[in-house]
Write an enzyme that holds these catalytic residues in place. Structure first.
Site, PDB file in Angstrom:
ATOM      1  N   CYS A   2       0.685  -8.309   7.557  1.00  0.00           N
ATOM      2  CA  CYS A   2       1.349  -8.034   8.825  1.00  0.00           C
ATOM      3  C   CYS A   2       2.766  -8.574   8.748  1.00  0.00           C
ATOM      4  O   CYS A   2       3.163  -9.169   7.749  1.00  0.00           O
ATOM      5  CB  CYS A   2       0.614  -8.745   9.953  1.00  0.00           C
ATOM      6  SG  CYS A   2      -1.132  -8.392  10.025  1.00  0.00           S
ATOM      7  N   ARG A  27       5.243  -3.459   6.500  1.00  0.00           N
ATOM      8  CA  ARG A  27       4.169  -4.430   6.280  1.00  0.00           C
ATOM      9  C   ARG A  27       2.936  -4.109   7.119  1.00  0.00           C
ATOM     10  O   ARG A  27       1.863  -4.654   6.862  1.00  0.00           O
ATOM     11  CB  ARG A  27       4.632  -5.854   6.616  1.00  0.00           C
ATOM     12  CG  ARG A  27       5.824  -6.333   5.835  1.00  0.00           C
ATOM     13  CD  ARG A  27       6.219  -7.743   6.255  1.00  0.00           C
ATOM     14  NE  ARG A  27       5.144  -8.659   6.008  1.00  0.00           N
ATOM     15  CZ  ARG A  27       4.915  -9.238   4.834  1.00  0.00           C
ATOM     16  NH1 ARG A  27       5.686  -8.964   3.803  1.00  0.00           N
ATOM     17  NH2 ARG A  27       3.889 -10.052   4.667  1.00  0.00           N
ATOM     18  N   ASN A  97       0.047 -13.891  10.125  1.00  0.00           N
ATOM     19  CA  ASN A  97      -0.139 -12.955   9.013  1.00  0.00           C
ATOM     20  C   ASN A  97      -0.956 -13.682   7.955  1.00  0.00           C
ATOM     21  O   ASN A  97      -0.576 -14.759   7.504  1.00  0.00           O
ATOM     22  CB  ASN A  97       1.208 -12.537   8.416  1.00  0.00           C
ATOM     23  CG  ASN A  97       1.005 -11.814   7.077  1.00  0.00           C
ATOM     24  OD1 ASN A  97       0.049 -11.080   6.906  1.00  0.00           O
ATOM     25  ND2 ASN A  97       1.900 -12.088   6.126  1.00  0.00           N
ATOM     26  N   GLY A  98      -2.097 -13.122   7.587  1.00  0.00           N
ATOM     27  CA  GLY A  98      -2.956 -13.780   6.604  1.00  0.00           C
ATOM     28  C   GLY A  98      -4.416 -13.590   6.991  1.00  0.00           C
ATOM     29  O   GLY A  98      -4.739 -12.784   7.868  1.00  0.00           O
ATOM     30  N   GLU A 489       2.116  12.281 -11.990  1.00  0.00           N
ATOM     31  CA  GLU A 489       2.577  12.213 -10.591  1.00  0.00           C
ATOM     32  C   GLU A 489       4.079  11.939 -10.494  1.00  0.00           C
ATOM     33  O   GLU A 489       4.786  12.565  -9.714  1.00  0.00           O
ATOM     34  CB  GLU A 489       1.852  11.080  -9.852  1.00  0.00           C
ATOM     35  CG  GLU A 489       0.449  11.385  -9.374  1.00  0.00           C
ATOM     36  CD  GLU A 489      -0.186  10.157  -8.698  1.00  0.00           C
ATOM     37  OE1 GLU A 489      -0.612  10.277  -7.545  1.00  0.00           O
ATOM     38  OE2 GLU A 489      -0.229   9.102  -9.334  1.00  0.00           O
ATOM     39  N   LYS A 604       1.405  11.133   0.516  1.00  0.00           N
ATOM     40  CA  LYS A 604       0.635   9.900   0.408  1.00  0.00           C
ATOM     41  C   LYS A 604      -0.824  10.117   0.784  1.00  0.00           C
ATOM     42  O   LYS A 604      -1.729   9.515   0.211  1.00  0.00           O
ATOM     43  CB  LYS A 604       1.237   8.820   1.305  1.00  0.00           C
ATOM     44  CG  LYS A 604       0.572   7.466   1.192  1.00  0.00           C
ATOM     45  CD  LYS A 604       0.781   6.885  -0.183  1.00  0.00           C
ATOM     46  CE  LYS A 604      -0.068   5.702  -0.506  1.00  0.00           C
ATOM     47  NZ  LYS A 604      -0.157   5.425  -1.940  1.00  0.00           N
TER      48      LYS A 604
HETATM   49  C1  BG6 Z   1      -2.988  11.964  -2.729  1.00  0.00           C
HETATM   50  C2  BG6 Z   1      -2.115  10.758  -3.073  1.00  0.00           C
HETATM   51  O1  BG6 Z   1      -2.411  12.682  -1.701  1.00  0.00           O
HETATM   52  O2  BG6 Z   1      -4.287  11.538  -2.296  1.00  0.00           O
HETATM   53  C3  BG6 Z   1      -2.807   9.970  -4.169  1.00  0.00           C
HETATM   54  O3  BG6 Z   1      -0.838  11.216  -3.519  1.00  0.00           O
HETATM   55  C4  BG6 Z   1      -4.206   9.568  -3.710  1.00  0.00           C
HETATM   56  O4  BG6 Z   1      -2.050   8.825  -4.476  1.00  0.00           O
HETATM   57  C5  BG6 Z   1      -5.025  10.758  -3.231  1.00  0.00           C
HETATM   58  O5  BG6 Z   1      -4.873   8.938  -4.765  1.00  0.00           O
HETATM   59  C6  BG6 Z   1      -6.302  10.296  -2.517  1.00  0.00           C
HETATM   60  O6  BG6 Z   1      -5.922   9.574  -1.358  1.00  0.00           O
HETATM   61  P1  BG6 Z   1      -6.895   8.543  -0.634  1.00  0.00           P
HETATM   62  O7  BG6 Z   1      -6.083   8.031   0.510  1.00  0.00           O
HETATM   63  O8  BG6 Z   1      -8.094   9.295  -0.175  1.00  0.00           O
HETATM   64  O9  BG6 Z   1      -7.240   7.471  -1.632  1.00  0.00           O
END
Ligand code: BG6
Length: 609
Positions: A2, A27, A97-98, A489, A604
């Protein structure tokens, strides 16, 4: 992970604290809060779920010159307004935080003394504990905090505001980061530099087991016995963007370096070396249920799939439970053979990946017990799976998963050990030894990070390659897959990971002098086999990069480059070889000037099918 902040001075504390928190959102950003003393010295607390902007939208005009704030990344208690910080007891407000490892036993004793808990957090224990000692000895907030911290096990960076002490804030640190920002007739407390850089570049770094009294015109640092500490002031040379990356050029490299802490946090409060076992507060599977598991089905996508594959080797190798691993996108359209005695484990950093979620819903419809391993408290999967274990990697900004992957591996090791004990497949002595080796892993990872120049040199040497192979055997085969995935990637090189013994059944045809081969070869029961695979590709003129134990005096004879990892128990080597393949990918992408934190075509978390 955090972010905490504190301010005392002449500026409008509300806007200073909100601005500072916004700079710490990397964070944690699932809930936030402030505690302030208004013009009459009355304590006012504001908390919301979600990002700082939501908190900002509910704040009234308030003439405050002192306050504390928090942006959360939940570990204990889901993200909501009640669990958001600050936590209050009497006239005392606390942001933290912790992780308080012994919070459950402290909570019980405080409840028996009449303290009423409103949240599910570990942090609320701190507020009541400080208040307990303050009520015993009114007038000295510092002594109350020191007494409370004397009972706490775990990690903390905390800041305390009290109506009784309107001219000071008190903060303390153990294991979680804490800095002070120095100004003219004002001073700042923060988890990290970005929070204060807009106002000052003069900082003091708080060391472990130090406490500070922060006043408008002074800061006094003490150890936890009350002895004054002299502190050096530092001038920060960074601009804001660099500060958010803590001086690293990319979030990915910063997150690779944060793995020592992610492993530490993920182990925190879960090891019982003396009893030779592991505990998970959040797991709701008892010994009998674990003994009645006939099969395990692991479901995951991307990097999480590679973690799942290591899980298969560990579950089968140490618990004797038949384990399968499937991609979420395949599993959801297959005709899975599931029974109520199948445990379905879903691994997902974000907890939001659509394919993995759909697979868990499918498994639930078969009456299976489901267990999600995720990094995000309050994520969709944490609400859909019947059991949940959190990795504690903190927010991961880089699209390519690094610290979340290594935290997934740590959870799998702990889970497998817990199951093996429950099924009498491992004795307390073996477990005790393995747990103490696990505790050494953060130190080993630090040593690999210290040696990264070697890896960078190797990466630059082969950065113009069109194709790259990663080979591994047994528990390091999933790491070969992960190494190839990382390179694909972020560097856009066509890379393949293979079970080393599989090369001769086809892929060997692709081997030539232009194809570097990374052979993951720590010493263990497959060492001789991987050595012969190395000779196999070497005889086809491949350049071979071996990832080997630091005391391996043999392997250099057969390869072009040796990248070493510190010696540990063979079964734990994936935790070290992972860091090498991550850095190899990172430095290759850096050499090729790729967009490392935001690689093309990737996200992500993929929340749609
Ligand atoms: C992709 C990410 O979209 O989803 C990867 O770029 C990730 O890094 C993969 O491993 C699976 O995502 P999650 O959140 O289910 O582990």
């Amino acid at each position: 992970m955090c972010g905490i902040v504190g301010y005392i001075g002449e500026r409008d504390a509300v806007s200073v604290l909100i601005e500072s928190l916004k700079k710490l959102e990397y964070r944690g950003y699932d809930s936030a809060g402030l505690a302030l003393l208004d013009g009459k010295g009355k304590s006012c607390v504001f908390k919301t779920e979600g990002e700082i902007s939501r908190l900002e939208s509910i704040l009234p005009e308030l003439p405050a010159r002192i306050g504390i704030g928090h942006t959360r990344w939940a570990t204990h208690g889901k993200p909501n307004t009640i669990n958001a910080h600050p936590h209050v007891s009497g006239s005392i407000s606390v942001v933290h935080n912790g992780i308080i490892e012994n919070y459950l036993e402290l909570k019980e004793s405080l409840e028996s003394e009449g303290f009423v808990f409103v949240s599910d957090t570990d942090t609320e224990v701190l507020a009541h504990l400080i208040n307990k000692y303050y009520l015993k000895n009114p007038g000295d907030l510092a002594i109350a905090i020191r007494s409370a911290l004397g009972e706490v096990r775990g990690s903390y960076a905390l800041s305390v505001l009290s109506e009784e002490h309107p001219h000071e804030l008190i903060a303390a640190r153990k294991d979680s980061p804490l800095i002070l920002g120095l100004g003219e007739h004002e001073n700042f407390i923060a988890s990290d530099i970005p929070a204060i850089l807009k106002y000052t570049n003069r900082v003091i770094y708080m060391e472990n087991l130090e406490m500070v009294r922060v006043k408008r015109d002074s800061v006094q640092v003490f150890d936890l016995d009350g002895n004054p500490r002299f502190k050096e002031e530092h001038i920060i040379p960074w601009n804001l963007e660099a500060a958010e990356k803590a001086g690293y050029p990319h979030f990915m490299l910063k997150e690779i370096h944060e793995q020592t802490n992610s492993i530490h946090e993920t182990l925190a409060g879960r090891l019982q070396e003396l009893e030779g076992d592991v505990i998970f507060d959040e797991l709701d599977l008892d010994k009998e249920q674990i003994q009645n598991i006939h099969r395990i089905e692991i479901i995951a996508c991307g990097t999480s799939f590679n973690a799942g594959l290591l899980g298969k080797y560990l579950f089968e190798g140490l618990t004797g439970i038949h384990t399968d691993v499937d991609n979420g996108s395949e599993f959801r359209y297959s005709n899975p053979v599931l029974t109520p005695s199948t445990l379905v484990i879903a691994i997902t950093q974000s907890g939001e990946t659509a394919d993995t979620l759909a697979a868990v819903r499918e498994a639930t419809s078969y009456g299976c017990t489901t267990l999600a391993i995720t990094n995000v408290v309050g994520s969709t999967i944490s609400r859909e799976a019947s059991n949940i274990i959190y990795t504690r990697a903190g927010p991961e900004i880089g699209v390519a998963a690094t610290k979340s992957f290594i935290s997934q591996l740590v959870v799998l090791y702990l889970l497998v050990i817990h199951f093996a004990r429950a099924r009498s497949m491992m004795d307390a002595d073996r477990v005790g030894k393995l747990l103490s080796e696990l505790r050494k892993i953060p130190g080993h990872v630090s040593r690999i990070l210290e040696d990264k120049e070697n890896i960078q040199k190797c990466a630059s040497r082969f950065a113009e390659s069109k194709d790259y192979f990663f080979i591994g055997r047994n528990i390091n085969y999933p790491i070969a897959l992960e190494g190839a995935l990382k390179l694909k990637e972020i560097s856009y090189i066509h890379a393949e990971g293979y079970a080393a013994g599989e090369l001769k059944h086809g892929p060997l045809a692709l081997i030539s002098e232009d194809v570097p081969v990374v052979a993951i070869a720590p010493q263990g029961h497959t060492y001789d086999k991987i050595l012969s695979n190395i000779k196999e590709v070497k005889s086809r003129d491949a350049s071979v990069i071996a990832i080997a134990d630091s005391d391996d005096g043999e392997i250099a004879k057969y390869v072009d480059v040796v990248l070493t990892v510190p010696k540990t128990d063979f079964i734990l080597t994936p935790l070290l070889t992972t860091v090498v393949v991550q850095l190899l990918a990172y430095y290759t992408a850096l050499e090729r000037d790729c967009s490392i934190d935001k690689p093309r075509n990737l996200a992500k978390s993929v929340t749609v099918e």
